[in-house]
Design an enzyme around this catalytic site. Sequence first.
Site, mmCIF file in Angstrom:
data_model
loop_
_atom_site.group_PDB
_atom_site.id
_atom_site.type_symbol
_atom_site.label_atom_id
_atom_site.label_comp_id
_atom_site.label_asym_id
_atom_site.label_seq_id
_atom_site.Cartn_x
_atom_site.Cartn_y
_atom_site.Cartn_z
ATOM 1 N N LYS A 51 0.884 -1.368 0.285
ATOM 2 C CA LYS A 51 0.028 -0.117 0.001
ATOM 3 C C LYS A 51 0.981 1.214 0.280
ATOM 4 O O LYS A 51 0.667 2.242 -1.392
ATOM 5 C CB LYS A 51 -0.937 -0.188 1.018
ATOM 6 C CG LYS A 51 -2.175 -0.816 0.968
ATOM 7 C CD LYS A 51 -3.051 -1.218 2.584
ATOM 8 C CE LYS A 51 -3.449 -2.296 2.317
ATOM 9 N NZ LYS A 51 -4.658 -2.536 4.037
ATOM 10 N N GLN A 95 -4.072 -1.866 9.780
ATOM 11 C CA GLN A 95 -4.021 -3.135 9.366
ATOM 12 C C GLN A 95 -4.397 -4.029 10.480
ATOM 13 O O GLN A 95 -3.694 -3.860 11.371
ATOM 14 C CB GLN A 95 -2.892 -3.432 8.980
ATOM 15 C CG GLN A 95 -2.313 -4.626 8.269
ATOM 16 C CD GLN A 95 -3.189 -4.569 7.306
ATOM 17 O OE1 GLN A 95 -3.147 -3.323 6.135
ATOM 18 N NE2 GLN A 95 -3.777 -5.798 6.925
ATOM 19 N N ASP A 118 -10.742 2.809 4.576
ATOM 20 C CA ASP A 118 -11.075 1.372 4.240
ATOM 21 C C ASP A 118 -12.414 1.037 4.977
ATOM 22 O O ASP A 118 -13.128 0.651 4.342
ATOM 23 C CB ASP A 118 -9.975 1.062 6.137
ATOM 24 C CG ASP A 118 -8.958 -0.092 4.886
ATOM 25 O OD1 ASP A 118 -9.533 -0.635 3.754
ATOM 26 O OD2 ASP A 118 -8.395 -0.421 6.058
HETATM 27 N N1 GUN Z 1 -6.443 -6.803 6.656
HETATM 28 C C1 GUN Z 1 -7.411 -7.785 5.425
HETATM 29 N N2 GUN Z 1 -7.740 -6.937 4.762
HETATM 30 C C2 GUN Z 1 -7.636 -5.785 4.736
HETATM 31 C C3 GUN Z 1 -8.049 -4.039 4.713
HETATM 32 O O1 GUN Z 1 -8.664 -4.245 3.270
HETATM 33 N N3 GUN Z 1 -8.158 -2.877 5.096
HETATM 34 C C4 GUN Z 1 -7.202 -3.574 6.244
HETATM 35 N N4 GUN Z 1 -6.941 -2.941 7.219
HETATM 36 N N5 GUN Z 1 -6.376 -4.439 7.084
HETATM 37 C C5 GUN Z 1 -7.245 -5.544 5.932
#
Ligand code: GUN
Length: 281
Positions: A51, A95, A118
Site C-alpha cells: 500500500k 491494518q 477503509d
Molecule cells: N486485513 C485484511 N484485509 C484488509 C484490508 O482491506 N484493510 C485492512 N486495514 N486490513 C485488512
Amino acid sequence: MTLLDGKKLAKKIESSIAKEVEELKDKGVVPGLAAILVGDDPASHTYVSMKEKSCKNAGFYSIVHKMPNTISQDEIIDTIKMINNNPRIDGILVQLPLPEHIDTTKILEVVDPKKDVDGFHPYNMGRVVENLPAFAPCTPVGVMEIFKEYSIDLEGKDICIVGASNIVGKPMAALLLNANATVTVTHIYTKDLAKHTKAADIVIVGVGVPNLIKEDMVKDGAIVIDIGINRLESGKLVGDVDFENVSQKCSYITPVPGGVGPMTIAMLLSNTLQAAKRRVK
Ligand code: GUN
C-alpha cells in the site's frame, strides 16, 4: 472464458489517480494516508508495504505507524486521535487483524469517519447499507469496479457470496443489493454450500480456504470472483477457487494473483483521493 484482469484495471485507475494528484498539488494539497501496523504478522507487513509503495507511486504523502505486539489499546487509540487531528492526513488505515488483547471494534470506532478510507467504521458501514454516500470497504468496491469495467450487469442476477466477514462478505452483500441483485450470503454454518453456489449466476468467495470452490459447485457459464489469497507450503499464491478446473466451466473468472488483490489497493488510493478533495472544498 474471459479473465477479469484486476491488475490491468488497477494500473489504469492508479495512473488516473496520479494525474489528479498532480492537479491537486497545484492547489497546495497532497493526499495523505497513515497506516497503523501492529505486531509482526508477515502478511500484514507485506500488505502495508504494498500500500505504501502504491501511495508513493501515486504521489501521496504516506506514513506508517509500526507498533509492537505488546502495545496497549490506549496507546493505539491515542495514536489514532493524534492522526485524526493531523491536517496532512486524509485517510487512516488500521491494518487488520489486530492482536487478541486489542478490541478491534473499539479501535475502528476511534477513526474519524471522514478519514475512514477503509470503510470499517460503523458510521460508514451503516451508510453503505442504506445506499448513502460513504466510504465503502476497498475489496468489495474493487469487485464492483471489475463488474463495471467488464460491463457485467448485476440487476436481477442471483449472486452467492461465500464468507460473511465485516471486511468483505457483509459490505459486498450491501453493495450488490444496492445494485438490485438477489444476494445469498453463505458462511461456515451453511448446511449445503454447493446447493447455493451452483444456483448462482455469480459466485464471490473470500474465506481463505485454498480450492474450496470446485468445478462441480458452479454452473456452466457462471462468473467467479475469487477474493482469497492463500500461500501454500510450496510458496505458491492461490485463491479459494480451484482455478484450473473451475475456469473451464465459467464465462468470467478473476485470477489469483492479479485479480481482486490489486483492486483493493487501487480503491484505497481512490478513497484517500476523495477525502483529500474534500479538504480543498
Ligand atoms: N486485513 C485484511 N484485509 C484488509 C484490508 O482491506 N484493510 C485492512 N486495514 N486490513 C485488512
